[in-house]
Design a protein around this motif. Structure first.
Motif, PDB file in Angstrom:
ATOM      1  N   ILE A   6       0.845  -1.193   0.000  1.00  0.00           N
ATOM      2  CA  ILE A   6       0.000   0.000   0.000  1.00  0.00           C
ATOM      3  C   ILE A   6       0.882   1.245   0.000  1.00  0.00           C
ATOM      4  CG2 ILE A   6      -1.905  -1.215   1.107  1.00  0.00           C
ATOM      5  CD1 ILE A   6      -1.095   0.014   3.774  1.00  0.00           C
ATOM      6  N   THR A   7       0.293   2.414  -0.199  1.00  0.00           N
ATOM      7  CA  THR A   7       1.071   3.643  -0.319  1.00  0.00           C
ATOM      8  C   THR A   7       1.602   4.108   1.036  1.00  0.00           C
ATOM      9  OG1 THR A   7      -0.799   5.138   0.025  1.00  0.00           O
ATOM     10  CG2 THR A   7      -0.418   4.345  -2.236  1.00  0.00           C
ATOM     11  N   ALA A   8       2.578   5.000   0.991  1.00  0.00           N
ATOM     12  CA  ALA A   8       3.131   5.566   2.229  1.00  0.00           C
ATOM     13  C   ALA A   8       2.035   6.274   3.020  1.00  0.00           C
ATOM     14  CB  ALA A   8       4.267   6.526   1.899  1.00  0.00           C
ATOM     15  N   GLU A   9       1.148   6.985   2.325  1.00  0.00           N
ATOM     16  CA  GLU A   9       0.063   7.699   3.006  1.00  0.00           C
ATOM     17  C   GLU A   9      -0.891   6.716   3.683  1.00  0.00           C
ATOM     18  OE1 GLU A   9       0.990   8.155  -0.140  1.00  0.00           O
ATOM     19  OE2 GLU A   9       1.977  10.125   0.040  1.00  0.00           O
TER      20      GLU A   9
ATOM     21  N   PRO B 226      11.144  -6.484  -2.118  1.00  0.00           N
ATOM     22  CA  PRO B 226      11.974  -5.278  -2.255  1.00  0.00           C
ATOM     23  C   PRO B 226      11.377  -4.230  -3.177  1.00  0.00           C
ATOM     24  CG  PRO B 226      13.325  -7.256  -2.377  1.00  0.00           C
ATOM     25  CD  PRO B 226      11.905  -7.713  -2.412  1.00  0.00           C
ATOM     26  N   ASP B 227      10.571  -4.682  -4.164  1.00  0.00           N
ATOM     27  CA  ASP B 227       9.992  -3.738  -5.111  1.00  0.00           C
ATOM     28  C   ASP B 227       8.887  -2.880  -4.504  1.00  0.00           C
ATOM     29  OD1 ASP B 227       9.010  -6.341  -4.983  1.00  0.00           O
ATOM     30  OD2 ASP B 227       8.123  -6.323  -6.966  1.00  0.00           O
ATOM     31  N   THR B 228       8.580  -3.077  -3.218  1.00  0.00           N
ATOM     32  CA  THR B 228       7.579  -2.225  -2.562  1.00  0.00           C
ATOM     33  C   THR B 228       8.224  -1.182  -1.639  1.00  0.00           C
ATOM     34  OG1 THR B 228       7.301  -3.651  -0.615  1.00  0.00           O
ATOM     35  CG2 THR B 228       5.955  -4.156  -2.557  1.00  0.00           C
ATOM     36  N   ILE B 229       9.532  -1.254  -1.460  1.00  0.00           N
ATOM     37  CA  ILE B 229      10.211  -0.388  -0.492  1.00  0.00           C
ATOM     38  C   ILE B 229      10.627   0.920  -1.163  1.00  0.00           C
ATOM     39  CG2 ILE B 229      12.194  -0.178   1.063  1.00  0.00           C
ATOM     40  CD1 ILE B 229      12.167  -3.255   1.266  1.00  0.00           C
ATOM     41  N   THR B 230      10.238   2.045  -0.548  1.00  0.00           N
ATOM     42  CA  THR B 230      10.608   3.371  -1.051  1.00  0.00           C
ATOM     43  C   THR B 230      11.094   4.230   0.106  1.00  0.00           C
ATOM     44  OG1 THR B 230       8.420   4.355  -0.695  1.00  0.00           O
ATOM     45  CG2 THR B 230       8.787   3.222  -2.812  1.00  0.00           C
TER      46      THR B 230
ATOM     47  N   VAL C 106       7.890   6.810   6.878  1.00  0.00           N
ATOM     48  CA  VAL C 106       6.678   6.553   7.655  1.00  0.00           C
ATOM     49  C   VAL C 106       6.972   5.563   8.784  1.00  0.00           C
ATOM     50  CG1 VAL C 106       4.368   5.519   7.586  1.00  0.00           C
ATOM     51  CG2 VAL C 106       5.082   7.103   5.786  1.00  0.00           C
ATOM     52  N   LEU C 107       7.720   4.506   8.472  1.00  0.00           N
ATOM     53  CA  LEU C 107       8.081   3.535   9.509  1.00  0.00           C
ATOM     54  C   LEU C 107       8.849   4.210  10.640  1.00  0.00           C
ATOM     55  CD1 LEU C 107       9.222   0.603   7.176  1.00  0.00           C
ATOM     56  CD2 LEU C 107       7.173   0.613   8.607  1.00  0.00           C
ATOM     57  N   LYS C 108       9.818   5.037  10.286  1.00  0.00           N
ATOM     58  CA  LYS C 108      10.613   5.741  11.303  1.00  0.00           C
ATOM     59  C   LYS C 108       9.748   6.687  12.120  1.00  0.00           C
ATOM     60  CE  LYS C 108      14.530   7.494  10.090  1.00  0.00           C
ATOM     61  NZ  LYS C 108      15.465   8.303   9.288  1.00  0.00           N
ATOM     62  N   LYS C 109       8.836   7.361  11.470  1.00  0.00           N
ATOM     63  CA  LYS C 109       7.933   8.295  12.162  1.00  0.00           C
ATOM     64  C   LYS C 109       7.179   7.600  13.286  1.00  0.00           C
ATOM     65  CE  LYS C 109       3.705  10.959  11.215  1.00  0.00           C
ATOM     66  NZ  LYS C 109       2.761  11.387  10.140  1.00  0.00           N
TER      67      LYS C 109
END
Length: 502
Positions: free
Chosen positions: A241-244, A273-277, A283-286
């Motif tokens: 899914i998207t970052a948002e 890996p093709d889903t990681i941006t 977002v994960l760090k946030k």
């Protein structure tokens, strides 16, 4: 198709037991009761002696040669369930051993066909056995080799070091959040994983239902003062899914679940890996999430193409270093032994590439032919390694992990797994996944939310396990998530009738 003719009449659950054992020796096998010219014939009998001994005997005839085995135990005292379990164990012993004699194959996991052999070792230790006593009981009762029995003991020690209160977690819960979308579906996969499609609106509608399910579960957890041990985002690939959308989901999680500051671990599978941006890592760090998976499965591009993974080896490497350099401190990677057209050389190459990255943990899976997977339905299309080769690959994996400072910390097995082997999770000391330990050892209730999520409700007093599955298909989930919420709350109220005392 190898047919095995059982001379005596057995109930259907017994036939399934014999079939599971026979399948350890033959790629395709059928248990029959009628006369077949080419069938292997097995005759089994049971004798009760006056000294309260149960003696099982098996005679197997194959190509004119006769093989026989006898196994005995003191008859156990207990109800019908206890007695039936003992009888199945005795018959399993003699059936397995005559098959070993006839085929020349040795089964290091003995008569065990279940997926959680670690639970046996933990049970014996909790009953008061020393480590050596538990090892001896597993070897005697289930014919497990000393090497595998000692592996169980080693893993248990590491688990208890990582989670010292492992046996006291019954009044806490962990949460599994299932997101069923992937860029593509892998040929070996049977997880709820649907190629992500933005045109039909089901991603957005699914997420609406998931937010609601998280809020409802959070309200119950808050009301009952329930402590959460771990949270695990799986799927599918949760980073599809998207970052948002990820950001909004984590906000709902933090707003809904009580005591988030005390949750021991949050994991997000970013396996593809093709889903990681960079935006998704931000977002994960946030939200203070730094345990993720970046799963290569193989470091051979031809293999990735064959199994339907639309990323390259180089992209795996690039996304690992992107994640590491952006602050992901606990990265897991997966490798699979026995993928199509792979042998020792390809697996050695995968380990050599992994060595350059030194992830905090590495899970080595053995390929399993799951009935609903594309690979199982098209076996002729996928050429895989033979038993001897996969055993050598597993041994190489063990040696590599030891030399690189990794320790085995969880283990499970699957039906139709190559070489009758196992899947083993390795980790650097203190980097073990708590979620992987608690779900495999079934020490606490796991509440599953989202598509295809499995909930395991474990009664904290009796230990009885009740399972509940959310629908696998997003369309079905969207239509029924409210009903699923009600049923799960009923299960939770049954095993936690009042607030947990802190």
């Amino acid at each position: 198709m190898q047919k095995i003719q059982i001379e005596d009449r057995f109930a259907e659950d017994w036939i399934r037991l014999f079939a599971h054992l026979a399948n350890l020796f033959f790629e395709q096998c059928e248990i029959v009761v009628e006369e077949h010219i080419d069938a292997i014939k097995v005759d089994m009998t049971l004798e009760r002696t006056s000294g309260q001994m149960l003696i099982g005997r098996a005679v197997l005839t194959k190509d004119g040669t006769i093989y026989s085995k006898e196994f005995s135990e003191v008859e156990e005292i207990g109800d019908a369930k206890v007695k039936n379990r003992q009888l199945k164990r005795i018959y399993s012993h003699i059936f397995l051993e005559v098959l070993e004699q006839a085929t020349g194959m040795q089964q290091s996991w003995g008569i065990l066909t279940g997926i959680r052999p670690m639970k046996l070792y933990h049970k014996y230790r909790r009953d008061g056995d020393t480590s050596e006593q538990a090892i001896q009981r597993i070897m005697k009762n289930y014919r497990v080799s000393r090497e595998k029995s000692e592996l169980l003991a080693k893993i248990a020690d590491i688990q208890l070091r990582s989670v010292p209160d492992l046996y006291e977690l019954q009044n806490e819960v962990s949460i599994y959040i299932g997101i069923p979308f992937c860029p593509t579906k892998c040929a070996y996969c049977t997880f709820p994983a649907f190629a992500i499609n933005r045109k039909n609106g089901r991603v957005e509608t699914f997420l609406d239902g998931l937010h609601e399910e998280i809020r409802e579960m959070g309200a119950w957890l808050t009301k009952y003062q329930m402590k959460i041990t771990t949270i695990y985002f799986g799927g599918g690939t949760p980073t599809s899914i998207t970052a948002e959308e990820m950001d909004a989901l984590y906000k709902t999680m933090y707003a809904s679940f009580p005591g988030m500051e005390n949750v021991r671990e949050i994991t997000v599978e970013a396996g593809r890996p093709d889903t990681i941006t960079p935006e998704k890592i931000d977002v994960l760090k946030k939200h203070n999430i730094d345990r993720i998976s970046v799963n290569p499965q193989s470091y051979t591009d031809e293999t990735l193409k064959a199994i339907g993974r639309h990323h390259s080896v180089q992209e795996t490497i690039d996304k690992f270093w992107l994640s590491r350099n952006m602050g992901m401190k606990n990265i897991n990677m997966d490798l699979i032994i026995g993928l199509p057209n792979e042998g020792m050389e390809e697996f050695q190459h995968s380990l050599a590439e992994t060595e350059k990255m030194q992830p905090e943990s590495l899970t080595i899976h053995t390929l399993s032919f799951k009935r609903a997977s594309q690979m199982s339905q098209n076996r002729d299309k996928y050429k895989v390694a033979d038993r001897e080769t996969v055993e050598k690959m597993m041994k190489l994996g063990e040696e590599w992990n030891k030399s690189n400072g990794y320790e085995p910390y969880y283990l499970y097995r699957q039906k139709n797994i190559l070489g009758n082997l196992e899947n083993v999770g390795y980790a650097k000391p203190s980097e073990e996944s708590i979620y992987n330990i608690v779900i495999m050892e079934e020490v606490q209730t796991i509440i599953g939310v989202g598509c295809g999520a499995s909930s395991k409700f474990i009664d904290p007093i009796t230990g009885k396990i009740t399972q509940f599955y959310n629908p696998k298909d997003p369309a079905a989930y969207i239509l029924s998530y409210e009903e699923s919420i009600e049923k799960k709350l009923a299960h939770l109220n049954a095993i936690f009738p009042q607030a947990v005392t802190k």
